[in-house]
Motif scaffolding. Structure first.
Motif, PDB file in Angstrom:
ATOM      1  N   UNK A  10      -5.151  20.532 -39.044  1.00  0.00           N
ATOM      2  CA  UNK A  10      -4.083  20.756 -40.019  1.00  0.00           C
ATOM      3  C   UNK A  10      -2.697  20.574 -39.408  1.00  0.00           C
ATOM      4  N   UNK A  11      -2.621  20.545 -38.069  1.00  0.00           N
ATOM      5  CA  UNK A  11      -1.331  20.336 -37.404  1.00  0.00           C
ATOM      6  C   UNK A  11      -1.000  18.855 -37.225  1.00  0.00           C
ATOM      7  N   UNK A  12      -1.943  17.970 -37.542  1.00  0.00           N
ATOM      8  CA  UNK A  12      -1.741  16.538 -37.347  1.00  0.00           C
ATOM      9  C   UNK A  12      -0.584  16.041 -38.216  1.00  0.00           C
ATOM     10  N   UNK A  13       0.335  15.310 -37.592  1.00  0.00           N
ATOM     11  CA  UNK A  13       1.468  14.736 -38.331  1.00  0.00           C
ATOM     12  C   UNK A  13       2.004  13.553 -37.538  1.00  0.00           C
ATOM     13  N   UNK A  14       3.058  12.934 -38.051  1.00  0.00           N
ATOM     14  CA  UNK A  14       3.665  11.819 -37.326  1.00  0.00           C
ATOM     15  C   UNK A  14       4.297  12.314 -36.020  1.00  0.00           C
ATOM     16  N   UNK A  15       4.565  13.598 -35.945  1.00  0.00           N
ATOM     17  CA  UNK A  15       5.194  14.155 -34.745  1.00  0.00           C
ATOM     18  C   UNK A  15       4.220  14.815 -33.784  1.00  0.00           C
ATOM     19  N   UNK A  16       3.053  15.199 -34.261  1.00  0.00           N
ATOM     20  CA  UNK A  16       2.097  15.944 -33.443  1.00  0.00           C
ATOM     21  C   UNK A  16       0.731  15.273 -33.463  1.00  0.00           C
ATOM     22  N   UNK A  17       0.257  14.920 -32.282  1.00  0.00           N
ATOM     23  CA  UNK A  17      -1.084  14.349 -32.100  1.00  0.00           C
ATOM     24  C   UNK A  17      -2.062  15.494 -31.849  1.00  0.00           C
ATOM     25  N   UNK A  18      -3.196  15.495 -32.562  1.00  0.00           N
ATOM     26  CA  UNK A  18      -4.194  16.556 -32.404  1.00  0.00           C
ATOM     27  C   UNK A  18      -5.473  15.969 -31.809  1.00  0.00           C
ATOM     28  N   UNK A  19      -5.969  16.628 -30.764  1.00  0.00           N
ATOM     29  CA  UNK A  19      -7.234  16.262 -30.132  1.00  0.00           C
ATOM     30  C   UNK A  19      -8.136  17.491 -30.092  1.00  0.00           C
ATOM     31  N   UNK A  20      -9.393  17.342 -30.506  1.00  0.00           N
ATOM     32  CA  UNK A  20     -10.351  18.445 -30.431  1.00  0.00           C
ATOM     33  C   UNK A  20     -11.428  18.083 -29.418  1.00  0.00           C
ATOM     34  N   UNK A  21     -11.599  18.926 -28.418  1.00  0.00           N
ATOM     35  CA  UNK A  21     -12.505  18.648 -27.303  1.00  0.00           C
ATOM     36  C   UNK A  21     -13.885  19.224 -27.562  1.00  0.00           C
ATOM     37  N   UNK A  22     -14.844  18.357 -27.827  1.00  0.00           N
ATOM     38  CA  UNK A  22     -16.226  18.793 -28.027  1.00  0.00           C
ATOM     39  C   UNK A  22     -16.887  18.905 -26.648  1.00  0.00           C
ATOM     40  N   UNK A  23     -16.803  20.116 -26.103  1.00  0.00           N
ATOM     41  CA  UNK A  23     -17.166  20.346 -24.713  1.00  0.00           C
ATOM     42  C   UNK A  23     -18.648  20.652 -24.565  1.00  0.00           C
ATOM     43  N   UNK A  24     -19.242  20.100 -23.500  1.00  0.00           N
ATOM     44  CA  UNK A  24     -20.637  20.376 -23.186  1.00  0.00           C
ATOM     45  C   UNK A  24     -20.769  21.589 -22.278  1.00  0.00           C
ATOM     46  N   UNK A  25     -21.892  21.685 -21.575  1.00  0.00           N
ATOM     47  CA  UNK A  25     -22.142  22.782 -20.647  1.00  0.00           C
ATOM     48  C   UNK A  25     -21.280  22.559 -19.415  1.00  0.00           C
ATOM     49  N   UNK A  26     -20.319  23.450 -19.180  1.00  0.00           N
ATOM     50  CA  UNK A  26     -19.400  23.295 -18.051  1.00  0.00           C
ATOM     51  C   UNK A  26     -20.039  23.913 -16.809  1.00  0.00           C
ATOM     52  N   UNK A  27     -20.232  23.089 -15.783  1.00  0.00           N
ATOM     53  CA  UNK A  27     -20.860  23.545 -14.546  1.00  0.00           C
ATOM     54  C   UNK A  27     -19.788  23.931 -13.542  1.00  0.00           C
TER      55      UNK A  27
END
Length: 297
Positions: free
Chosen positions: A149-166
Motif C-alpha cells: 500500500x506504500x507503493x507510489x511514484x516516490x516509494x519503491x516497495x520490495x517484499x522479501x520472501x525469506x527461506x530458512x535462515x542458517x
C-alpha cells in the motif's frame, strides 16, 4: 542514507545493522531501548515508537519485525497475534510514509516462502501463482499487501520472501544442532519436502543488494539458488557434524507435539531467487555443503 529498521535485534536485523552502520545513519525501532543499544552499539538511534521519528528525514525503511512463527502452538489466539504483530506495525509505517512530503524512496518489508503454501518438487520463482491458501500463505499475503500500500511514484516497495535462515547461534539451525550432535537427528516425515534455505551472510548481502538496486521491486525470493529436500538436508547436516543422521521423526509425533504448526516442517517448497539472479546477485554460499562448512567448522 538515513535508514529506519524494525526488528533490528532479531536474527536477521542483528546481523544486518552492523553492515548498514558502515555507510549509513541508522534508526532502530525497539521495545527495549537499552537492549537495542547494548546489542547494536551506541552509533544507532533507538526509538520505541514510530511517532518519535520524522519520516521526511528517512531515505529507506526496512521492516523485519514480527512475532516468531514457531515459538507457540497455532491456537486461534496465537494466529491472530502473528498477524497483528506484522500487519498493524506495517500499516502504521505505510500511513507515516503516505503522509510524508518527502517520503522514503525504498520500503523493504518482510515476508516468507510460506507465502506459496505447501508444494511438490516444482521449482518456484516469484512468478509462481499455484498457491496453496493455508495459514502460512494467509499470513504472508496479508503482510505483503499491507506493505504494498506504500507503493507510489516516490516509494519503491520490495517484499522479501525469506527461506530458512542458517546462522551459527540462533534460528532454525541452532535448534537442529543439539539432536544432530548427539547422533539423534534424521529425516522428518516423508523427507521429500523442500527446504529452501539461505546463509545469514547472504541474507544480509541480498538485502543490501535490494536496497541499492532500483530495478528490483515487488516480491523477491530470499533463498539460496539450490534448495534441497529434507532427506538431503539431514544427510548434509549429519555429514558436516560427522554424526549419523538416520533416526526418523514420524509425522504423527510432530503433529501431536506441535499441532498445525508441524506443517511448517512436514511440508515445504523448492524456491529459487530468480529476480536477484537476473540482476547478477552473487551468492557466497550457493550450496548447502558450503554453507554448513562455513557455519560449523
Amino acid at each position: 542514507m538515513h535508514i529506519f529498521i524494525t526488528g533490528g535485534t532479531g536474527l536477521i536485523g542483528s546481523h544486518l545493522c552492523p553492515r548498514l552502520l558502515e555507510n549509513h545513519q541508522l534508526t532502530v525501532l525497539t521495545r527495549n531501548l537499552n537492549k537495542a543499544t547494548q546489542l547494536l552499539g551506541a552509533n544507532i538511534l533507538a526509538v520505541d515508537s514510530i511517532e518519535n521519528l520524522d519520516f521526511n528525514s528517512v531515505d529507506c525503511v526496512i521492516n523485519l519485525a514480527g512475532e516468531p512463527i514457531v515459538n507457540k502452538r497455532w491456537s486461534d489466539k496465537q494466529k491472530q497475534r502473528l498477524l497483528d504483530s506484522r500487519i498493524l506495525l506495517t500499516q502504521q509505517i505505510v500511513t507515516a510514509i503516505q503522509h510524508c512530503q518527502t517520503p522514503p524512496h525504498t520500503f523493504i518489508s518482510g515476508s516468507a516462502i510460506g507465502f506459496y503454501g505447501r508444494q511438490d518438487n516444482t521449482l518456484i520463482d516469484e512468478s509462481f501463482t499455484a498457491i496453496n491458501p493455508e495459514f502460512s500463505h494467509q499470513l504472508c499475503d496479508a503482510w505483503e499487501q499491507a506493505a504494498l500500500a506504500a507503493q507510489s511514484v516516490n516509494t519503491r516497495v520490495c517484499t522479501l520472501r525469506t527461506g530458512i535462515v542458517l546462522a551459527k547461534h540462533a534460528g532454525a539451525l541452532a535448534k537442529m544442532l543439539p539432536p544432530f550432535k548427539l547422533g539423534l537427528g534424521g529425516p522428518i516425515g516423508t523427507a521429500e519436502q523442500g527446504m529452501s534455505w539461505i546463509h545469514i551472510d547472504d541474507m544480509v548481502e541480498l538485502i543490501l543488494f535490494v536496497l541499492d538496486n532500483n530495478n528490483l521491486s515487488g516480491a523477491i525470493n530470499a533463498t539460496a539458488p539450490n534448495p534441497v529436500n529434507n532427506k538431503e538436508f539431514s544427510r548434509q547436516l549429519g555429514k558436516a557434524l560427522t554424526r549419523p543422521a538416520v533416526i526418523p521423526m514420524p509425522s504423527f509425533v510432530l503433529k501431536l507435539v506441535m499441532g498445525e504448526m508441524a506443517d511448517l516442517l512436514l511440508y515445504g517448497q523448492f524456491v529459487v531467487p530468480n529476480k536477484v539472479l537476473a540482476q547478477q546477485f552473487s551468492f557466497n554460499y550457493p550450496t548447502l555443503p558450503k554453507a554448513l562448512e562455513n557455519l560449523l567448522r
